[in-house]
Design an enzyme around this catalytic site. Sequence first.
Site, PDB file in Angstrom:
ATOM      1  N   THR A  17      11.819 -10.869  52.742  1.00  0.00           N
ATOM      2  CA  THR A  17      13.409 -10.514  52.542  1.00  0.00           C
ATOM      3  C   THR A  17      13.865  -9.767  53.777  1.00  0.00           C
ATOM      4  O   THR A  17      15.284  -9.512  53.726  1.00  0.00           O
ATOM      5  CB  THR A  17      13.820  -9.847  51.298  1.00  0.00           C
ATOM      6  N   GLU A  18      13.188  -9.339  54.753  1.00  0.00           N
ATOM      7  CA  GLU A  18      13.529  -8.396  55.849  1.00  0.00           C
ATOM      8  C   GLU A  18      15.116  -8.796  56.527  1.00  0.00           C
ATOM      9  O   GLU A  18      15.780  -7.909  56.839  1.00  0.00           O
ATOM     10  CB  GLU A  18      12.702  -8.343  56.878  1.00  0.00           C
ATOM     11  N   VAL A  19      15.274 -10.118  56.870  1.00  0.00           N
ATOM     12  CA  VAL A  19      16.287 -10.479  57.675  1.00  0.00           C
ATOM     13  C   VAL A  19      17.845 -10.223  56.854  1.00  0.00           C
ATOM     14  O   VAL A  19      18.823  -9.890  57.444  1.00  0.00           O
ATOM     15  CB  VAL A  19      16.480 -11.971  57.857  1.00  0.00           C
ATOM     16  N   LEU A  57      18.250  -7.428  55.425  1.00  0.00           N
ATOM     17  CA  LEU A  57      18.397  -6.020  55.666  1.00  0.00           C
ATOM     18  C   LEU A  57      18.684  -5.800  56.963  1.00  0.00           C
ATOM     19  O   LEU A  57      18.886  -4.571  57.468  1.00  0.00           O
ATOM     20  CB  LEU A  57      17.399  -5.403  55.141  1.00  0.00           C
TER      21      LEU A  57
END
Length: 259
Positions: A135-137, A139
Amino acid sequence: MTEPLVLYAVTDRIATITLNRPEKRNALNPELVALLTEKLTMAAAAPEVKIIILKANGNTFSAGADLAYLQQLQHYTFEENVADSNNLKNLFTTIYFCPKVIIAQVEGHAIAGGCGLATVCDFIFSVPEAQYGYTEVKLGFVPAIVSCFLMRKTSETIAKQILLTGDLFSAEKALAYGLINFVTNKEDIDLTTRNFALNLCNTTSANALKVTKQLIGRTTNPGLLESLDLAVKINAEVRESEDFKKGITSFLNKQKLNW
Protein backbone atom coordinates in the site's frame (compact mmCIF):
# COMPACT_ATOMS: atom_id res chain seq x y z
CA MET A 1 6.93 -9.02 32.89
CA THR A 2 6.89 -7.98 29.24
CA GLU A 3 6.92 -10.81 26.72
CA PRO A 4 9.64 -10.76 24.03
CA LEU A 5 8.72 -9.29 20.65
CA VAL A 6 9.94 -12.45 18.90
CA LEU A 7 9.51 -15.99 20.24
CA TYR A 8 11.87 -18.83 19.32
CA ALA A 9 11.42 -22.57 19.80
CA VAL A 10 12.84 -25.75 18.26
CA THR A 11 11.01 -29.10 18.09
CA ASP A 12 11.70 -32.05 15.79
CA ARG A 13 14.38 -30.11 13.86
CA ILE A 14 11.88 -27.33 13.12
CA ALA A 15 12.57 -23.83 14.46
CA THR A 16 9.43 -21.76 14.94
CA ILE A 17 9.98 -18.00 14.97
CA THR A 18 6.91 -16.05 16.03
CA LEU A 19 6.21 -12.33 15.79
CA ASN A 20 4.76 -11.51 19.20
CA ARG A 21 3.39 -8.01 18.99
CA PRO A 22 -0.33 -8.74 18.47
CA GLU A 23 -1.52 -5.57 20.22
CA LYS A 24 0.25 -3.57 17.47
CA ARG A 25 -0.80 -5.98 14.70
CA ASN A 26 2.82 -7.19 14.59
CA ALA A 27 3.83 -3.90 12.99
CA LEU A 28 7.49 -3.56 12.09
CA ASN A 29 9.78 -1.21 13.98
CA PRO A 30 13.59 -1.17 14.28
CA GLU A 31 13.59 -3.37 17.40
CA LEU A 32 11.34 -6.03 15.86
CA VAL A 33 13.33 -6.02 12.60
CA ALA A 34 16.59 -6.45 14.54
CA LEU A 35 15.21 -9.27 16.71
CA LEU A 36 13.76 -11.11 13.71
CA THR A 37 17.10 -10.89 11.92
CA GLU A 38 18.87 -12.15 15.04
CA LYS A 39 16.56 -15.16 15.52
CA LEU A 40 16.68 -16.08 11.84
CA THR A 41 20.47 -15.92 11.89
CA MET A 42 20.48 -18.10 15.02
CA ALA A 43 18.26 -20.71 13.38
CA ALA A 44 20.35 -20.65 10.20
CA ALA A 45 23.48 -21.51 12.20
CA ALA A 46 21.90 -24.06 14.58
CA PRO A 47 22.88 -27.67 13.72
CA GLU A 48 19.69 -28.98 15.36
CA VAL A 49 17.51 -26.94 12.97
CA LYS A 50 16.66 -28.13 9.45
CA ILE A 51 13.49 -26.14 8.60
CA ILE A 52 12.23 -22.76 9.85
CA ILE A 53 8.58 -21.71 10.24
CA LEU A 54 7.85 -17.97 10.47
CA LYS A 55 4.46 -17.08 11.95
CA ALA A 56 2.75 -14.45 14.09
CA ASN A 57 0.54 -14.28 17.16
CA GLY A 58 -2.78 -12.46 16.89
CA ASN A 59 -5.12 -11.81 13.99
CA THR A 60 -2.60 -10.02 11.74
CA PHE A 61 0.59 -11.47 10.30
CA SER A 62 2.08 -7.97 10.02
CA ALA A 63 0.51 -4.62 9.23
CA GLY A 64 3.74 -3.12 7.94
CA ALA A 65 5.44 -0.13 9.57
CA ASP A 66 4.61 0.83 13.14
CA LEU A 67 2.85 4.20 13.67
CA ALA A 68 5.42 5.49 16.16
CA TYR A 69 8.15 4.39 13.76
CA LEU A 70 6.50 6.31 10.91
CA GLN A 71 6.46 9.41 13.09
CA GLN A 72 10.19 9.02 13.75
CA LEU A 73 10.94 8.72 10.03
CA GLN A 74 9.76 12.28 9.46
CA HIS A 75 12.73 13.52 11.48
CA TYR A 76 15.44 11.19 10.13
CA THR A 77 18.39 12.54 8.16
CA PHE A 78 19.24 11.02 4.79
CA GLU A 79 22.04 8.99 6.40
CA GLU A 80 19.68 7.70 9.10
CA ASN A 81 17.14 6.70 6.44
CA VAL A 82 19.84 4.83 4.52
CA ALA A 83 20.87 2.96 7.69
CA ASP A 84 17.24 2.18 8.53
CA SER A 85 16.51 0.94 5.00
CA ASN A 86 19.61 -1.24 5.17
CA ASN A 87 18.22 -2.91 8.30
CA LEU A 88 15.08 -3.96 6.42
CA LYS A 89 17.18 -5.08 3.47
CA ASN A 90 19.29 -7.19 5.82
CA LEU A 91 16.18 -8.86 7.27
CA PHE A 92 14.89 -9.82 3.83
CA THR A 93 18.27 -11.01 2.56
CA THR A 94 18.73 -13.05 5.75
CA ILE A 95 15.55 -14.89 4.78
CA TYR A 96 16.29 -15.11 1.08
CA PHE A 97 19.87 -16.32 1.44
CA CYS A 98 19.27 -18.47 4.51
CA PRO A 99 20.76 -21.96 3.92
CA LYS A 100 17.62 -23.51 5.39
CA VAL A 101 14.09 -23.57 4.00
CA ILE A 102 11.82 -20.94 5.55
CA ILE A 103 8.05 -21.42 5.55
CA ALA A 104 5.71 -18.50 6.27
CA GLN A 105 2.50 -19.41 8.09
CA VAL A 106 0.19 -16.46 7.42
CA GLU A 107 -2.94 -16.43 9.59
CA GLY A 108 -3.91 -12.79 9.08
CA HIS A 109 -3.39 -9.77 6.88
CA ALA A 110 0.11 -9.14 5.48
CA ILE A 111 0.46 -5.51 4.43
CA ALA A 112 3.34 -3.46 2.97
CA GLY A 113 6.54 -4.57 4.71
CA GLY A 114 4.56 -7.38 6.32
CA CYS A 115 3.59 -8.61 2.85
CA GLY A 116 7.23 -8.49 1.84
CA LEU A 117 8.21 -10.44 4.94
CA ALA A 118 5.86 -13.26 3.97
CA THR A 119 6.49 -13.36 0.22
CA VAL A 120 10.30 -13.46 0.50
CA CYS A 121 10.01 -16.83 2.31
CA ASP A 122 10.49 -20.08 0.37
CA PHE A 123 6.97 -21.41 0.97
CA ILE A 124 3.85 -19.60 2.13
CA PHE A 125 0.79 -21.20 3.72
CA SER A 126 -2.12 -18.78 4.12
CA VAL A 127 -5.60 -18.78 5.59
CA PRO A 128 -8.25 -17.76 3.03
CA GLU A 129 -9.27 -14.72 5.11
CA ALA A 130 -5.82 -13.12 4.88
CA GLN A 131 -5.42 -10.09 2.65
CA TYR A 132 -2.18 -9.01 1.02
CA GLY A 133 -1.01 -5.73 -0.42
CA TYR A 134 1.76 -3.22 -0.96
CA THR A 135 0.00 0.00 0.00
CA GLU A 136 3.05 2.29 -0.02
CA VAL A 137 2.03 4.44 -3.03
CA LYS A 138 -1.12 5.52 -1.19
CA LEU A 139 1.13 7.11 1.45
CA GLY A 140 3.47 8.81 -0.99
CA PHE A 141 6.04 6.11 -0.38
CA VAL A 142 7.72 3.54 -2.64
CA PRO A 143 7.83 -0.26 -2.06
CA ALA A 144 11.48 -0.20 -3.09
CA ILE A 145 13.08 -3.09 -1.22
CA VAL A 146 10.13 -5.49 -1.45
CA SER A 147 9.80 -4.83 -5.19
CA CYS A 148 13.24 -6.38 -5.76
CA PHE A 149 11.86 -9.71 -4.55
CA LEU A 150 8.32 -9.37 -5.92
CA MET A 151 9.56 -8.82 -9.47
CA ARG A 152 11.23 -12.22 -9.35
CA LYS A 153 8.18 -14.06 -8.05
CA THR A 154 5.60 -12.89 -10.55
CA SER A 155 5.25 -11.19 -13.93
CA GLU A 156 5.89 -7.52 -14.63
CA THR A 157 2.20 -7.08 -15.46
CA ILE A 158 1.07 -8.41 -12.08
CA ALA A 159 3.85 -6.59 -10.21
CA LYS A 160 2.73 -3.28 -11.74
CA GLN A 161 -0.89 -4.01 -10.85
CA ILE A 162 0.06 -4.77 -7.24
CA LEU A 163 2.62 -2.02 -6.68
CA LEU A 164 1.11 0.87 -8.66
CA THR A 165 -2.46 0.53 -7.36
CA GLY A 166 -1.57 -0.24 -3.75
CA ASP A 167 -4.81 -2.23 -3.54
CA LEU A 168 -5.32 -5.13 -1.16
CA PHE A 169 -5.99 -8.57 -2.65
CA SER A 170 -7.18 -11.92 -1.33
CA ALA A 171 -5.22 -15.05 -0.54
CA GLU A 172 -6.82 -16.69 -3.59
CA LYS A 173 -5.48 -13.90 -5.81
CA ALA A 174 -2.08 -14.13 -4.13
CA LEU A 175 -2.11 -17.83 -5.01
CA ALA A 176 -3.05 -17.08 -8.61
CA TYR A 177 -0.32 -14.42 -8.81
CA GLY A 178 2.29 -16.95 -7.69
CA LEU A 179 3.10 -15.11 -4.47
CA ILE A 180 2.00 -17.86 -2.08
CA ASN A 181 1.87 -21.65 -2.31
CA PHE A 182 -1.11 -22.95 -0.33
CA VAL A 183 -4.43 -21.68 1.03
CA THR A 184 -5.49 -23.66 4.10
CA ASN A 185 -8.37 -23.26 6.55
CA LYS A 186 -7.45 -21.64 9.86
CA GLU A 187 -8.28 -24.75 11.89
CA ASP A 188 -5.92 -26.83 9.74
CA ILE A 189 -3.05 -24.48 8.92
CA ASP A 190 -0.88 -25.18 11.96
CA LEU A 191 -0.92 -28.95 11.46
CA THR A 192 -0.70 -28.70 7.65
CA THR A 193 2.31 -26.39 7.78
CA ARG A 194 4.06 -28.51 10.40
CA ASN A 195 3.44 -31.75 8.49
CA PHE A 196 4.87 -30.12 5.36
CA ALA A 197 7.97 -29.10 7.32
CA LEU A 198 8.31 -32.56 8.88
CA ASN A 199 8.07 -34.16 5.45
CA LEU A 200 10.94 -31.98 4.23
CA CYS A 201 12.93 -32.91 7.34
CA ASN A 202 12.38 -36.63 6.85
CA THR A 203 12.60 -37.02 3.07
CA THR A 204 15.23 -34.54 1.89
CA SER A 205 18.94 -33.95 2.40
CA ALA A 206 19.78 -30.78 4.35
CA ASN A 207 22.80 -30.15 2.13
CA ALA A 208 20.77 -30.71 -1.03
CA LEU A 209 18.12 -28.27 0.18
CA LYS A 210 20.78 -25.65 0.93
CA VAL A 211 22.59 -26.02 -2.39
CA THR A 212 19.36 -26.11 -4.42
CA LYS A 213 18.09 -22.95 -2.70
CA GLN A 214 21.43 -21.25 -3.39
CA LEU A 215 21.33 -22.37 -7.01
CA ILE A 216 17.85 -20.97 -7.55
CA GLY A 217 18.83 -17.68 -5.93
CA ARG A 218 22.02 -17.26 -7.91
CA THR A 219 20.56 -18.22 -11.29
CA THR A 220 17.28 -16.31 -11.07
CA ASN A 221 18.54 -13.25 -9.18
CA PRO A 222 22.13 -12.55 -10.32
CA GLY A 223 21.66 -8.80 -9.88
CA LEU A 224 19.63 -8.89 -6.66
CA LEU A 225 22.21 -7.30 -4.36
CA GLU A 226 22.84 -4.45 -6.79
CA SER A 227 19.06 -3.90 -7.10
CA LEU A 228 18.71 -3.84 -3.31
CA ASP A 229 21.49 -1.27 -2.94
CA LEU A 230 19.63 0.97 -5.39
CA ALA A 231 16.35 0.31 -3.55
CA VAL A 232 17.90 1.39 -0.24
CA LYS A 233 19.00 4.69 -1.80
CA ILE A 234 15.57 5.25 -3.37
CA ASN A 235 13.90 4.48 -0.04
CA ALA A 236 15.97 7.14 1.70
CA GLU A 237 15.41 9.71 -1.05
CA VAL A 238 11.63 9.24 -1.16
CA ARG A 239 11.39 9.67 2.61
CA GLU A 240 12.61 13.24 2.12
CA SER A 241 9.92 14.05 -0.45
CA GLU A 242 6.97 16.36 0.26
CA ASP A 243 4.53 13.66 -0.90
CA PHE A 244 5.87 11.22 1.70
CA LYS A 245 5.65 13.81 4.49
CA LYS A 246 2.11 14.75 3.43
CA GLY A 247 1.04 11.11 3.12
CA ILE A 248 2.43 10.09 6.51
CA THR A 249 0.89 13.11 8.22
CA SER A 250 -2.55 12.35 6.78
CA PHE A 251 -2.21 8.68 7.72
CA LEU A 252 -1.21 9.46 11.30
CA ASN A 253 -4.04 11.99 11.64
CA LYS A 254 -6.50 9.56 10.00
CA GLN A 255 -7.35 12.14 7.34
CA LYS A 256 -8.43 11.21 3.84
CA LEU A 257 -5.93 12.54 1.32
CA ASN A 258 -6.83 13.47 -2.25
CA TRP A 259 -3.68 13.21 -4.28
